[in-house]
Design a protein around this motif. Structure first.
Motif, short mmCIF file in Angstrom:
data_model
loop_
_atom_site.label_atom_id
_atom_site.label_comp_id
_atom_site.label_asym_id
_atom_site.label_seq_id
_atom_site.Cartn_x
_atom_site.Cartn_y
_atom_site.Cartn_z
N GLU A 77 0.82 -1.21 0.00
CA GLU A 77 0.00 0.00 0.00
C GLU A 77 0.86 1.26 0.00
N TYR A 78 2.03 1.20 0.63
CA TYR A 78 2.91 2.37 0.63
C TYR A 78 3.41 2.65 -0.79
N PHE A 79 3.74 1.60 -1.54
CA PHE A 79 4.18 1.80 -2.93
C PHE A 79 3.08 2.44 -3.75
N SER A 80 1.83 2.00 -3.53
CA SER A 80 0.70 2.59 -4.24
C SER A 80 0.59 4.08 -3.93
N ALA A 81 0.74 4.43 -2.64
CA ALA A 81 0.63 5.83 -2.24
C ALA A 81 1.75 6.68 -2.83
N VAL A 82 2.97 6.11 -2.91
CA VAL A 82 4.09 6.85 -3.52
C VAL A 82 3.80 7.13 -4.98
N LEU A 195 3.47 15.93 -0.08
CA LEU A 195 3.10 15.43 1.24
C LEU A 195 2.74 13.95 1.19
N VAL A 196 2.02 13.53 0.13
CA VAL A 196 1.66 12.12 -0.02
C VAL A 196 2.91 11.26 -0.19
N ILE A 197 3.84 11.72 -1.03
CA ILE A 197 5.08 10.97 -1.25
C ILE A 197 5.89 10.87 0.04
N ALA A 198 6.04 12.00 0.74
CA ALA A 198 6.85 12.02 1.97
C ALA A 198 6.27 11.07 3.02
N ALA A 199 4.95 11.10 3.21
CA ALA A 199 4.32 10.25 4.22
C ALA A 199 4.48 8.77 3.86
N SER A 200 4.39 8.44 2.59
CA SER A 200 4.47 7.05 2.16
C SER A 200 5.90 6.52 2.24
N VAL A 201 6.86 7.34 1.84
CA VAL A 201 8.27 6.94 1.94
C VAL A 201 8.64 6.74 3.40
N ASN A 202 8.09 7.57 4.28
CA ASN A 202 8.34 7.42 5.71
C ASN A 202 7.86 6.05 6.19
N GLY A 203 6.71 5.60 5.67
CA GLY A 203 6.20 4.29 6.03
C GLY A 203 7.09 3.17 5.53
N LEU A 204 7.68 3.33 4.34
CA LEU A 204 8.59 2.33 3.81
C LEU A 204 9.88 2.22 4.62
N MET A 205 10.18 3.27 5.40
CA MET A 205 11.40 3.28 6.20
C MET A 205 11.19 2.68 7.59
N ASP A 206 10.15 1.87 7.76
CA ASP A 206 9.88 1.18 9.03
C ASP A 206 9.70 2.16 10.19
N THR A 207 8.74 3.05 10.04
CA THR A 207 8.44 4.01 11.08
C THR A 207 7.90 3.32 12.33
N ALA A 208 8.30 3.83 13.50
CA ALA A 208 7.80 3.28 14.76
C ALA A 208 6.31 3.54 14.91
N ALA A 209 5.68 2.76 15.77
CA ALA A 209 4.26 2.97 16.05
C ALA A 209 4.05 4.36 16.64
N PRO A 210 2.88 4.98 16.41
CA PRO A 210 2.60 6.29 16.99
C PRO A 210 2.70 6.27 18.51
N ALA A 211 2.89 7.44 19.09
CA ALA A 211 3.11 7.55 20.54
C ALA A 211 1.95 6.94 21.33
N GLU A 212 0.70 7.15 20.87
CA GLU A 212 -0.44 6.62 21.63
C GLU A 212 -0.46 5.10 21.62
N GLU A 213 -0.06 4.50 20.49
CA GLU A 213 0.00 3.04 20.43
C GLU A 213 1.13 2.51 21.30
N ARG A 214 2.28 3.17 21.28
CA ARG A 214 3.39 2.73 22.11
C ARG A 214 3.02 2.82 23.60
N GLN A 215 2.31 3.85 23.98
CA GLN A 215 1.89 3.97 25.37
C GLN A 215 0.96 2.83 25.75
#
Length: 298
Positions: A77-82, A195-215
């Motif tokens: 899905e990240y590739f699709s978004a990119v 913005l769409v490209i940046a957010a999707s590439v960030n996902g491809l870079m194995d971004t950590a779970a959001p702060a609320e999920e980590r908590q």
């Protein structure tokens, strides 16, 4: 309704909505000859391409893990978004070219209200579907649906600005507002594509779970790790809908494998209850592996 629809059904709906909206916007452009409305219609062409790619990506991402992809196919899905972001950028460049050309040949603003009303109808359809996609994208943790929703919301604001500007052009008689509006549309779409490209590439870079999920993860571990001495080295990553969780659990060296495995099972069950998409890996270690800081079980 969107809470009952699957990601694949929503992706199919996006294709149908994009086709309907483009038909309305092309009709509005043909009724007016406005270059600003042409720019708005060109963005809808990108919406169709993005919706088709999202449909394929959502279907592929749902495939179970196999020998070649043991962690699943979630990142499709990240590739699709990119790719959708790249298409948005290309559309923006085409719009900017058309707008600059139109600046040299701006005529009288002779378009009527009918075409603008048709374009307003297309805007309302986009607004309704964008809200569905944004909510469903968050609920299903789908980058493709979220990217589509953000793109449609950008399209809505673009359409609203274009319509307001065209009304102003009709009232004042300033025909140059038409290509100037198209320029603004192009710049806004270019920004959205980035913005769409940046957010999707960030996902491809194995971004950590959001702060609320980590908590939430830390709270579950602290509550369910009774019998362990410490948990440390917590690492998380998001891959589309999948959430990977990994950490080290320190226990008394004299504890049996069966007992330590029982604690691991309790933690894993609780984490999957709290976060159904979680995939958990726990490394059990003896007491000499205690760290200066970590999660202390209650």
């Amino acid at each position: 309704m969107h809470q009952r629809l699957s990601a694949e059904q929503l992706a199919t709906g996006s294709i149908l909505v994009a086709l309907a909206v483009m038909t309305l916007k092309v009709a509005a452009w043909m009724m007016t000859g406005s270059v600003a409305l042409l720019s708005d219609a060109l963005e809808s062409l990108v919406n169709i391409g993005g919706a088709v790619m999202a449909w394929f990506a959502v279907r592929y991402a749902q495939r179970p893990p196999d020998a070649g992809h043991p962690y699943g196919h979630h990142k499709a899905e990240y590739f699709s978004a990119v790719i959708e972001g790249i298409l948005i950028v290309i559309a923006a460049l085409v719009i900017l070219h058309e707008a600059i050309s139109a600046l040299t040949r701006a005529g009288d603003p002779a378009w009527g209200a009918a075409g603008m009303l048709v374009n307003a109808l297309a805007m309302l359809v986009n607004l309704a579907w964008a809200r569905v996609l944004l909510r469903a994208g968050t609920r299903l943790k789908s980058p493709a649906l979220s990217a589509g929703g953000r793109h449609l919301m950008s399209d809505v604001w673009t359409s609203a600005g274009v319509l307001a500007g065209l009304v102003l052009a009709l009232v004042t008689g300033w025909a140059v507002l038409d290509p100037l509006l198209a320029l603004l549309v192009g710049v806004n779409i270019l920004r959205e594509g980035w913005l769409v490209i940046a957010a999707s590439v960030n996902g491809l870079m194995d971004t950590a779970a959001p702060a609320e999920e980590r908590q939430k993860i830390e709270e579950v571990i602290q509550r369910m790790a009774a019998g362990a001495l410490q948990v440390h080295g917590l690492r998380t990553r998001r891959a589309g809908r999948a959430l990977f969780i990994e950490f080290h659990m320190v226990v008394d060296g004299a504890m049996t494998v069966r007992a330590s495995h029982g604690i691991c099972d309790m933690i894993e069950i609780a984490l999957k209850d709290a976060l159904p998409e979680a995939q958990v890996v726990i490394h059990v270690e003896p007491e000499h592996k205690l760290e200066p800081a970590g999660i202390e079980p209650r």
